[in-house]
Design an enzyme around this catalytic site. Structure first.
Site, PDB file in Angstrom:
ATOM      1  N   ASP A 168       3.400 -40.072  70.824  1.00 19.54           N
ATOM      2  CA  ASP A 168       3.128 -41.562  70.379  1.00 19.54           C
ATOM      3  C   ASP A 168       1.954 -41.731  69.361  1.00 19.54           C
ATOM      4  O   ASP A 168       1.029 -41.262  69.505  1.00 19.54           O
ATOM      5  CB  ASP A 168       1.921 -41.927  71.503  1.00 19.54           C
ATOM      6  CG  ASP A 168       1.714 -41.068  72.300  1.00 19.54           C
ATOM      7  OD1 ASP A 168       0.315 -41.664  71.865  1.00 19.54           O
ATOM      8  OD2 ASP A 168       1.147 -39.485  72.166  1.00 19.54           O
ATOM      9  N   SER A 169       1.806 -43.395  68.706  1.00 19.79           N
ATOM     10  CA  SER A 169       0.928 -43.657  67.864  1.00 19.79           C
ATOM     11  C   SER A 169       0.351 -42.580  66.702  1.00 19.79           C
ATOM     12  O   SER A 169       1.263 -42.002  65.860  1.00 19.79           O
ATOM     13  CB  SER A 169      -0.761 -43.710  68.853  1.00 19.79           C
ATOM     14  OG  SER A 169      -1.419 -44.418  68.072  1.00 19.79           O
ATOM     15  N   ALA A 170      -0.788 -41.639  66.765  1.00 19.68           N
ATOM     16  CA  ALA A 170      -1.594 -41.333  65.288  1.00 19.68           C
ATOM     17  C   ALA A 170      -0.561 -39.708  65.691  1.00 19.68           C
ATOM     18  O   ALA A 170       0.023 -38.666  64.883  1.00 19.68           O
ATOM     19  CB  ALA A 170      -2.488 -40.326  65.486  1.00 19.68           C
ATOM     20  N   ILE A 200       6.913 -43.731  68.909  1.00 19.86           N
ATOM     21  CA  ILE A 200       6.476 -43.895  69.940  1.00 19.86           C
ATOM     22  C   ILE A 200       5.059 -44.902  69.272  1.00 19.86           C
ATOM     23  O   ILE A 200       4.467 -44.112  69.474  1.00 19.86           O
ATOM     24  CB  ILE A 200       6.611 -43.681  71.426  1.00 19.86           C
ATOM     25  CG1 ILE A 200       7.296 -43.158  71.595  1.00 19.86           C
ATOM     26  CG2 ILE A 200       5.913 -44.588  72.358  1.00 19.86           C
ATOM     27  CD1 ILE A 200       7.105 -41.671  73.289  1.00 19.86           C
TER      28      ILE A 200
END
Length: 317
Positions: A168-170, A200
């Site tokens: 997710d994200s980074a 995600i």
């Protein structure tokens, strides 16, 4: 008194603060959930492993508890390698947020998961995180030949015909970059091919160009929007993404939503031949599923990830 001890160099309120004298305070991901190698209330066992003592790369492995009661090689499970988010400067697979999330995915999908603990900025700037995650991925695939690897769970229960990456994200940014490297360094993964990747709420550069302060903070020597790690659209290797299936999850109110769509557009325009799925959750913000894990929309997102993994054709054993 040296006033520099209180001078803030960087702050991501209310989760993170870095001072000019090098001191760092992390208010997210700093807790540590103990492992339960013999099972927990959710029916998932977990343990920690050291991947590289030199760089302190480690991971938490999750396995359905009932699996350990079976004879090895009777049933092989899909493998999920998970990279946590946190901007590359915070987060941990050992904290309650990520421990609980990955454990829930393992329970629902009936898989084995490896959640990677990579080095964080500013103590270790990029490319340390990418190097650590690649090292972890190579370690996981070193178990491809039965009995050769160092971890018995992976030796006995991992199906290396079904290997997935998610984050997710980074962490989703890492997923992309690992998949790109998997294509160019196939032998580095001992011949293992990735079955699919899930991003995600991914973190990339802005569609209209430029990078934000977060990226410059973790990667001070970046070339900016010309850096393919943050702008996949400029990478000539995008068309050779090292998998045939990609799932991208977006959230309507996420300020990174446009960047996620930019990634999808870039992938489609690159000439990559594969299946791209996009799931968008309405009226939700960035990584909402981590902070509201029992909400209907968070469970729907998890079900999408579980389906993405389990709809892959099961290899004959």
């Amino acid at each position: 008194m040296d006033s520099s001890t209180d001078e803030i160099a960087y702050e991501f309120h209310p989760y993170f603060r870095a001072y000019k004298n090098g001191r760092v305070e992390r208010f997210f991901g700093a807790d540590r959930v103990p492992t339960s190698e013999f099972g927990s209330s959710d029916g998932v066992s977990s343990k920690d492993v050291v991947i590289s003592a030199e760089t302190a790369v480690s991971a938490r492995i999750f396995l359905p508890s009932e699996t350990t009661q079976q004879q090895p090689q009777i049933k092989k499970l899909p493998v999920l390698v998970y990279f946590h988010g946190g901007g590359l400067f915070m987060g941990s697979p050992f904290c309650s947020t990520y421990h609980n999330y990955v454990s829930s995915v393992v329970s629902r999908a009936n898989i084995i998961a490896i959640s990677v603990n990579y080095r964080l900025a500013p103590e270790n700037h990029v490319p340390a995180a990418y190097e650590d995650c690649w090292s972890a991925l190579k370690w996981v695939t070193s178990h491809f030949q039965f009995g050769v690897g160092t971890d018995p769970w992976l030796n006995n229960y991992a199906d290396f015909d079904r290997v997935f990456l998610a984050g997710d994200s980074a962490g989703a940014n890492i997923v992309h970059n690992m998949s790109v490297q998997a294509d160019t360094d196939h032998e580095g993964l001992n011949g293992v091919k990735l079955s699919g990747i899930c991003l995600i709420h991914p973190y990339f550069g802005r569609k209209n160009g430029g990078v934000d302060k977060f990226w410059v903070f973790v990667c001070p020597d970046t070339s900016g929007f010309d850096d393919p790690r943050i702008n996949p659209a400029i990478s000539k290797r995008l068309s050779r993404l090292g998998c045939s299936r990609v799932l991208v999850c977006l959230a309507e109110k996420d300020n990174l939503r446009e960047r996620g769509m930019f990634y999808c557009e870039s992938l489609r325009e690159s000439g990559w031949v594969g299946d791209l799925e996009i799931m968008e959750t309405q009226s939700e913000d960035h990584v909402f599923h981590l902070f509201k894990p029992n909400s209907d929309k968070a469970l729907a997102l998890m079900d999408q990830l579980v389906s993405f993994i389990n709809q892959y054709k099961v290899s004959s054993l």
